[in-house]
Design an enzyme around this catalytic site. Sequence first.
Site, short mmCIF file in Angstrom:
data_model
loop_
_atom_site.label_atom_id
_atom_site.label_comp_id
_atom_site.label_asym_id
_atom_site.label_seq_id
_atom_site.Cartn_x
_atom_site.Cartn_y
_atom_site.Cartn_z
N THR A 135 -6.59 24.68 21.85
CA THR A 135 -6.90 24.89 23.04
C THR A 135 -6.49 25.13 24.23
O THR A 135 -6.63 26.72 23.88
CB THR A 135 -7.88 23.39 23.62
OG1 THR A 135 -6.57 22.76 23.60
CG2 THR A 135 -9.02 22.79 22.45
N LYS A 160 -2.13 20.31 16.85
CA LYS A 160 -2.55 20.67 18.64
C LYS A 160 -2.17 20.20 19.95
O LYS A 160 -2.40 18.73 19.43
CB LYS A 160 -3.43 21.21 18.46
CG LYS A 160 -5.04 20.30 18.77
CD LYS A 160 -5.55 20.12 19.86
CE LYS A 160 -5.68 20.96 20.81
NZ LYS A 160 -5.76 20.24 22.32
N THR A 194 -3.51 14.51 23.80
CA THR A 194 -4.93 15.39 23.38
C THR A 194 -4.07 15.86 22.35
O THR A 194 -3.29 17.39 22.48
CB THR A 194 -5.81 15.54 23.85
OG1 THR A 194 -6.67 15.33 24.96
CG2 THR A 194 -6.45 17.11 23.42
N GLU A 235 1.21 22.18 29.43
CA GLU A 235 0.18 23.67 29.97
C GLU A 235 1.19 24.11 30.76
O GLU A 235 1.88 22.89 31.97
CB GLU A 235 -0.87 22.84 30.50
CG GLU A 235 -2.01 22.55 29.36
CD GLU A 235 -3.35 22.01 29.88
OE1 GLU A 235 -4.48 22.20 29.19
OE2 GLU A 235 -3.12 21.50 31.05
N ASN A 248 -5.57 23.39 35.23
CA ASN A 248 -6.68 22.31 34.70
C ASN A 248 -7.54 22.03 36.36
O ASN A 248 -8.87 21.41 36.02
CB ASN A 248 -5.21 21.43 34.87
CG ASN A 248 -5.03 20.68 33.20
OD1 ASN A 248 -5.90 20.20 32.93
ND2 ASN A 248 -3.52 20.91 33.44
N SER A 307 -14.63 24.88 32.59
CA SER A 307 -15.72 26.92 32.57
C SER A 307 -14.98 27.57 32.17
O SER A 307 -14.47 29.06 32.04
CB SER A 307 -14.98 27.73 34.35
OG SER A 307 -13.90 27.42 34.95
#
Length: 407
Positions: free
Chosen positions: A153, A179, A190, A276, A402, A407
């Site tokens: 992702t 992942k 996640t 991230e 984040n 979107s």
Amino acid sequence: MKQITGGATAAKGFQAACTAAGIKYENRTDMAMIYSQVPCRVAGTFTTNLVKAAPVLWDRDIVKNSDYAQAVVVNAGIANACTGQEGLDYCQKTADQAAKVLGIPASAVCVASTGVIGKQLPIDRIMAGVDALAPKLADGVEAGNAAAKAIMTTDTHEKEVAVTFEIGGKTVTIGGMCKGSGMIHPNMCTMLAFVTTDLAISKELLQEALSANVKDTFNMISVDGDTSTNDTLLLMANGLAENPEITEKGADYDAFCEALNFVNTTLAKMMAGDGEGATALFEVTVVNAETKEQAQVLAKSVICSSLTKAAIFGHDANWGRILCAMGYSGAAFDPDKVDLYFESKGGKIKLIENGVALDYSEEEATKILSEPEVTAIADLKLGDAQGTAWGCDLSYDYVKINADYRS
């Protein structure tokens, strides 16, 4: 034990495929399949979040109640979490379709999803994706690598590893892919991880090995303190290495556990380092603790500290934030005994001794903290136990990623 190139398809009998189903992303693959040519013993661990995604409920039932598993279908982009009975029905439909095209029972098909919470899967695209995946199944490094890319992702790169080792005169292989980049926190994260091996081992020992190992690997990482709804770690063993089946603990079981630990530790660190917006993998090791639990609690508290993570991003040797995070961890220790070091490929520096700052070089400390992998070592001087946790720095890009994730 020897590390080799590959991932989920490294072990005998395992194949993989990927396809672009158009679930959320454009111009990229977003579905993957792992398949074993023969039935597998399967073990799993799952999120501790009370809110569990439909695929977690589905896979948990298979691990507990099915005689075997043989395939995994994964989609990226939509998590199929907080989707009610419709989400569970979509797991059933996905498994039914995979069973149809693969010629196996639906009870042998695990499913996994990752992405945005609350949206229903476009089931027609999922079904078409399953149809497209089956004919593409292939063994070898390329197929495994392509599958690892398809499940990403916000990950910036694929994550896979494989090793071989000897048991009973037979070469055994274990490999995996995962992942995970955000919504990562101890107690399964996640993260989706799929580990495969051609080892012959009983289902009971397979599960015991996995449950024990996850405490020291995937449960010791954190990116942002958020425990996901979708965390899934599956371990499949098909027995094609033809080693004498492991049915009791001993040297063979220990060799397997060592290899499993290497694979899971490597994958876990890959996730932590790819947090991230991250620019550095941040490792914290607590040594000379009274117990392993004490060391792990302290190490996890430090990697979860937003202030410490921000200091690592700024290459600032703000050791006070580390000692502070240790102090509110809930684990008792004597701060007046603690020595603290920073270490990386740039060198090693001692910052405090017996809880008091030393006259160290800020310039040297900044140089050490400027490397892509940084370790903080806290010496408690209380015993001989130790524990390690992995996280990452906290950068401006974490908020950017984040703020508009949906979107």
